[in-house]
Design a protein around this motif. Sequence first.
Motif, PDB file in Angstrom:
ATOM      1  N   LEU A  55      44.568  37.607  11.657  1.00  0.00           N
ATOM      2  CA  LEU A  55      44.688  36.170  11.381  1.00  0.00           C
ATOM      3  C   LEU A  55      44.631  35.349  12.649  1.00  0.00           C
ATOM      4  CD1 LEU A  55      47.454  36.118   8.608  1.00  0.00           C
ATOM      5  CD2 LEU A  55      45.036  35.552   8.341  1.00  0.00           C
ATOM      6  N   VAL A  56      45.255  35.836  13.717  1.00  0.00           N
ATOM      7  CA  VAL A  56      45.271  35.105  14.980  1.00  0.00           C
ATOM      8  C   VAL A  56      43.851  34.892  15.501  1.00  0.00           C
ATOM      9  CG1 VAL A  56      45.937  35.266  17.407  1.00  0.00           C
ATOM     10  CG2 VAL A  56      47.604  35.795  15.643  1.00  0.00           C
ATOM     11  N   ALA A  57      42.966  35.831  15.220  1.00  0.00           N
ATOM     12  CA  ALA A  57      41.594  35.753  15.723  1.00  0.00           C
ATOM     13  C   ALA A  57      40.703  34.828  14.899  1.00  0.00           C
ATOM     14  CB  ALA A  57      40.978  37.158  15.762  1.00  0.00           C
ATOM     15  N   LEU A  58      41.177  34.379  13.743  1.00  0.00           N
ATOM     16  CA  LEU A  58      40.349  33.534  12.882  1.00  0.00           C
ATOM     17  C   LEU A  58      40.452  32.061  13.278  1.00  0.00           C
ATOM     18  CD1 LEU A  58      41.063  34.960   9.300  1.00  0.00           C
ATOM     19  CD2 LEU A  58      38.962  35.198  10.622  1.00  0.00           C
ATOM     20  N   PRO A  59      39.345  31.326  13.271  1.00  0.00           N
ATOM     21  CA  PRO A  59      39.395  29.879  13.491  1.00  0.00           C
ATOM     22  C   PRO A  59      40.176  29.197  12.369  1.00  0.00           C
ATOM     23  CG  PRO A  59      37.153  30.720  13.719  1.00  0.00           C
ATOM     24  CD  PRO A  59      37.971  31.825  13.133  1.00  0.00           C
ATOM     25  N   LYS A  60      40.794  28.081  12.664  1.00  0.00           N
ATOM     26  CA  LYS A  60      41.635  27.376  11.707  1.00  0.00           C
ATOM     27  C   LYS A  60      40.886  27.015  10.432  1.00  0.00           C
ATOM     28  CE  LYS A  60      44.429  23.188  11.145  1.00  0.00           C
ATOM     29  NZ  LYS A  60      44.896  21.941  11.798  1.00  0.00           N
TER      30      LYS A  60
END
Length: 296
Positions: free
Chosen positions: A236-241
């Motif tokens: 999730l941290v690696a996904l764009p908002k």
Amino acid sequence: MAARAPTRPSNAYLDALAQRRRARGLAATSVAWGAWGGGLGTIDEMMGAQWRRTGLMTMDPRLAALAMAHTVGSGTAHGVVADIDWERFAPGYTMARFRPLLRGLPDVIDLLAEDAPEDGAGQSELVARLAGLSPEDQERLLTELVQAEAAAVLGHASADATGDRPFSEIGFDSLTAVELRNRLNAATGLRLPATMVFDHPRPSVLARRIRTELGQTDTSSVDSVLAELERLEASLVALPKEKIERARITSRLQRMTTKVAEIEAVGVNGDTVTERLDTASADDVFAFIDQEFGMD
């Protein structure tokens, strides 16, 4: 032209100034540059070696000047002149979160999305070695693997130099964390995140994560669930908002949290909290409040 180094606090002001002048029809270009070589830069040889290690290469002054002249003559308000080894720089730079600066660079996007070894040879061989071993022996083997790869990344001849000490204590930084991730991916056939060193503080803890990823744990165990949550968090941290919002991930996580809360609300005899309170005496209610809210 406003020429600036790419890391100074005044950058935003210079960028805004150039943008405003361009909007008014005036000449202005804000150029951010990397490290200049040939003794013309603002960094010494030691700092230059550190920058090169992270993928920021020193530029030939003649080529850098030509690139800057081209940027100024292009009519754009902003530009970057730098020699960057993306294979080294991008993984460490995007370790904590995806960077908007790289959003328009297809080569970097492809690099960060690189798959694990296609033939799966590393994983097949490792799984075969783990087969038949007890859980304790599996963890021992994987811990030794992590220790050996960590020692190799740091330049030690033996894993004894690192042991099971925290990665932060034995000299790991963002760059060496990426190098360790790459070596472990090659050895295991997995796609471990670059943040794994910081999410799993020591080799034995990381070994348990690898064991779970390889399917060597009971999927119904608490440790397995926690490992899956760690993997999910890293993804999730690696996904764009905008991708998180578009996929409605937040609402899905909220439903999962609600479901867990409902399970926790069931008593030891299968009664829900509401059912227990309906049949409780005054003393039982006060005891419940003390237990749930810690009131004295």
